[in-house]
Enzyme design. Structure first.
Site: not given
Length: 411
Positions: A367, A397, A92
């Site tokens: 996302h 994160c 991510c």
């Protein structure tokens, strides 16, 4: 050491990342990347033969997303063949890392002009029949014995259980994210960076955010069942390994309760973003007015088993590098991978919530994994300009228990 200036940033809208439902799902990931690269070149009159590198983040580099997406997207965008491209994976955190590496190239004097960004089409996940789960699919039993790494959703539930953060707080946070995103869309706060996506036949594919659910309330979210309870106890192998057992292997006394669901977790979407970074000398020769400069960058590792707790130590580290305190930061972007991540972040740093994710986050907007960090850098820059702010901090994160971070200063 030279400064690294941010000249411009752009991004696509985020389309629902499901075949047959999302407006971008029929596009090729390279085409999505080419869309932002072509737009950023046209907006700034960039001479692509002078682009030292194109650095993209793409987390799931398999199937249609394999094959160095950055290079192939640049070629589709019509870049001069002399401009190179590389694609990286920090899960991510890839979209922040691509910008940070581009800045490092400029600051070191290795390059004068670099385009960073990312692209991720989550609608491609599973096309090859295998889910993108490096913790189980790679057969590394030795690593699992040392650092068991469960599904991120189960990790989110474990952190909320460990920290004593109630579901009511998580649902309220998710509802506020939807409210802020709806307000930003209505008032056009994203318009400077947002570019439409056209299909290869020239037809419009998507020109607005597709994922948000305006009107969402904490009360409506309270009616949703937790998403990860059954997953936590699903046997993963013949030995009966489960995600819950993985967590209890490291935290034997932790009773994992379940809080997260589709409404307070990040959305599955497709999207891409690009950020132009240049040295001061090069930018001035082009007549470009810089929008921001990179102040400091940091990377941080944390517990791989809980996985999602890296942003707080990453933020502390990058603040220390910059010689700043939390009070100096005008705006924060912490990716809403799950509600507990951004909720815990705000609690741990005792932040003014009116400065954090002010235009909503991934729970409302989605996302697109490898692109999100670059999107957030553009988002915080636009908002710093709108508010006449100075410093913005972006962190998120990443799987494996990591977190990159960056501080920018509006110019």
């Amino acid at each position: 050491m030279a400064e690294a200036w941010i000249i411009d940033a752009c991004r696509t809208p985020r389309g629902i990342g499901k075949k047959g439902k999302g407006s971008l799902a029929d596009q090729h990931p390279q085409h999505l990347g080419a869309t932002v690269l072509k737009a950023i070149v046209e907006r700034n009159g960039i001479k692509t033969e002078e682009v030292g590198d194109v650095i993209f983040g793409t987390s799931s580099q398999r199937g249609r997303q394999s094959g160095d997406l950055a290079r192939m997207a640049a070629l589709e965008a019509g870049f001069d063949i002399r401009s190179s491209g590389v694609t990286l994976d920090r899960f991510c955190g890839s979209g922040i890392t691509s910008v940070n590496l581009a800045a490092m190239n400029v600051m070191s004097g290795s390059e004068d002009l670099v385009i960073a960004g990312g692209a991720e089409m989550m609608s491609t996940f599973g096309e090859d029949g295998l889910p993108p789960n490096p913790f189980l699919d790679n057969g590394n039993e030795a690593l699992r014995a040392i650092h068991p790494q469960p599904h991120q959703g189960v990790c989110g539930d474990a952190i909320a259980s460990k920290e004593g953060i109630p579901r009511e707080a998580l649902d309220a946070h998710a509802a506020e994210s939807q409210k802020r995103a709806a307000n930003a869309i209505e008032k056009g706060y994203f318009e400077r960076s947002l570019i439409p996506v056209y299909a290869t036949d020239g037809s419009l594919a998507l020109d607005k955010e597709e994922f948000p659910r305006p009107g969402t309330t904490a009360e409506s979210l309270a009616e949703l069942k937790p998403s990860f309870e059954a997953m936590a106890d699903f046997p993963l192998d013949e030995a009966g390994t489960t995600y819950r057992k993985m967590i209890n292997q490291v935290y034997p006394d932790l009773e994992v309760k379940h809080f997260h669901h589709a409404g307070n977790s990040s959305g599955v979407v497709d999207g891409a973003a690009a950020v132009v970074l240049a040295s001061p000398d090069y930018a001035q020769k082009q007549g470009w007015k810089p929008r921001a400069r990179i102040v400091a960058m940091a990377n941080m590792g944390d517990c791989p088993t809980l996985m999602l707790n890296g942003p707080v130590p990453a933020a502390k580290r990058v603040l220390e590098k910059a010689g700043l305190t939390p009070d100096d930061i005008d705006l924060w972007e912490i990716n809403e991978a799950f509600a507990v991540v951004s909720e815990k972040f705000q609690r741990d740093l005792n932040l003014d919530r009116d400065k954090v994710n002010v235009n909503g986050g991934a729970m409302a907007l989605g996302h697109p994994i490898g692109a999100t960090g670059s999107i957030l850098i553009g988002t915080i820059l636009d908002e710093l300009e709108r508010r006449d702010g100075k410093y913005g901090l972006v962190t998120m994160c990443a799987a494996g228990g990591m977190a990159p971070a960056v501080i920018i200063e509006r110019m």
